[in-house]
Design a protein around this motif. Structure first.
Motif, PDB file in Angstrom:
ATOM      1  N   PRO A   2       0.921  -1.276   0.243  1.00  0.00           N
ATOM      2  CA  PRO A   2      -0.242   0.062   0.124  1.00  0.00           C
ATOM      3  C   PRO A   2       0.406   0.874   0.163  1.00  0.00           C
ATOM      4  O   PRO A   2       1.725   0.835   0.748  1.00  0.00           O
ATOM      5  N   PHE A   4      -0.157   4.060   1.121  1.00  0.00           N
ATOM      6  CA  PHE A   4      -0.370   4.826   2.792  1.00  0.00           C
ATOM      7  C   PHE A   4       0.120   3.946   3.643  1.00  0.00           C
ATOM      8  O   PHE A   4      -0.636   2.714   3.768  1.00  0.00           O
ATOM      9  N   CYS A   5       0.646   4.940   4.972  1.00  0.00           N
ATOM     10  CA  CYS A   5       0.757   4.297   5.886  1.00  0.00           C
ATOM     11  C   CYS A   5      -0.151   2.915   6.934  1.00  0.00           C
ATOM     12  O   CYS A   5      -1.297   4.128   6.929  1.00  0.00           O
ATOM     13  N   LYS A   6       0.047   2.070   7.310  1.00  0.00           N
ATOM     14  CA  LYS A   6      -1.644   1.131   8.244  1.00  0.00           C
ATOM     15  C   LYS A   6      -0.940   2.434   9.718  1.00  0.00           C
ATOM     16  O   LYS A   6      -2.954   2.769   9.833  1.00  0.00           O
ATOM     17  N   GLN A   7       0.236   2.624  10.468  1.00  0.00           N
ATOM     18  CA  GLN A   7      -0.236   3.730  11.313  1.00  0.00           C
ATOM     19  C   GLN A   7      -1.067   4.979  10.942  1.00  0.00           C
ATOM     20  O   GLN A   7      -2.249   5.730  12.149  1.00  0.00           O
ATOM     21  N   CYS A   8      -0.495   6.345  10.402  1.00  0.00           N
ATOM     22  CA  CYS A   8      -0.192   7.657  10.284  1.00  0.00           C
ATOM     23  C   CYS A   8      -1.862   7.763   9.089  1.00  0.00           C
ATOM     24  O   CYS A   8      -1.815   8.568   9.183  1.00  0.00           O
ATOM     25  N   LYS A   9      -1.729   6.683   8.954  1.00  0.00           N
ATOM     26  CA  LYS A   9      -1.892   6.832   6.856  1.00  0.00           C
ATOM     27  C   LYS A   9      -2.176   8.113   6.299  1.00  0.00           C
ATOM     28  O   LYS A   9      -2.274   9.083   5.415  1.00  0.00           O
ATOM     29  N   ARG A  11       1.807   9.646   3.689  1.00  0.00           N
ATOM     30  CA  ARG A  11       1.943   9.035   2.580  1.00  0.00           C
ATOM     31  C   ARG A  11       2.871   8.033   2.343  1.00  0.00           C
ATOM     32  O   ARG A  11       4.556   8.835   3.087  1.00  0.00           O
ATOM     33  N   ARG A  12       3.675   6.903   1.893  1.00  0.00           N
ATOM     34  CA  ARG A  12       5.094   6.353   1.606  1.00  0.00           C
ATOM     35  C   ARG A  12       5.943   6.969   0.221  1.00  0.00           C
ATOM     36  O   ARG A  12       4.833   7.208  -0.648  1.00  0.00           O
ATOM     37  N   CYS A  27       7.531   6.570   5.074  1.00  0.00           N
ATOM     38  CA  CYS A  27       6.857   7.395   5.485  1.00  0.00           C
ATOM     39  C   CYS A  27       6.508   7.992   6.391  1.00  0.00           C
ATOM     40  O   CYS A  27       7.700   8.573   6.793  1.00  0.00           O
ATOM     41  N   LYS A  29       5.212  11.093   7.363  1.00  0.00           N
ATOM     42  CA  LYS A  29       4.752  11.579   8.831  1.00  0.00           C
ATOM     43  C   LYS A  29       5.308  10.883   9.700  1.00  0.00           C
ATOM     44  O   LYS A  29       6.214  11.222  11.156  1.00  0.00           O
ATOM     45  N   ASP A  38       5.537  -5.196   3.990  1.00  0.00           N
ATOM     46  CA  ASP A  38       5.130  -3.583   4.870  1.00  0.00           C
ATOM     47  C   ASP A  38       4.821  -4.200   6.369  1.00  0.00           C
ATOM     48  O   ASP A  38       4.714  -4.115   7.112  1.00  0.00           O
TER      49      ASP A  38
END
Length: 77
Positions: A2, A4-9, A11-12, A27, A29, A38
């Motif tokens: 993905p 987008f990051c699972k933790q903070c949504k 962008r990677r 990530c 953020k 992942d």
């Protein structure tokens, strides 16, 4: 993988690691590196942050992109 990051949504962004010869996803953020499966590998170090900022500053200083002018073509229907 993905985008987008699972933790903070957040962008990677892919970052190539020369020492390990692989690309890890950073990530923007939470500053975690993630592999292609992942899984969180590690956090970005202060030295890596400073190196990235230095490269960005150097690129901005050395790059010279001329501004494009909008020119209307004459004689074309």
């Amino acid at each position: 993988m993905p985008l987008f990051c699972k933790q903070c949504k957040g962008r990677r962004v892919p970052i190539f690691q020369e020492k390990e010869n692989i690309s890890l996803w950073l990530c923007e953020k939470c500053k975690n590196f993630v592999d292609e499966k992942d899984f969180i590998v590690r956090e970005q170090t202060d030295q890596e942050r400073q190196e990235a900022e230095r490269k960005l500053k150097e690129f901005e200083e050395t790059s010279n992109f001329p501004s494009e002018k909008l020119v209307r073509r004459k004689g074309v229907n």
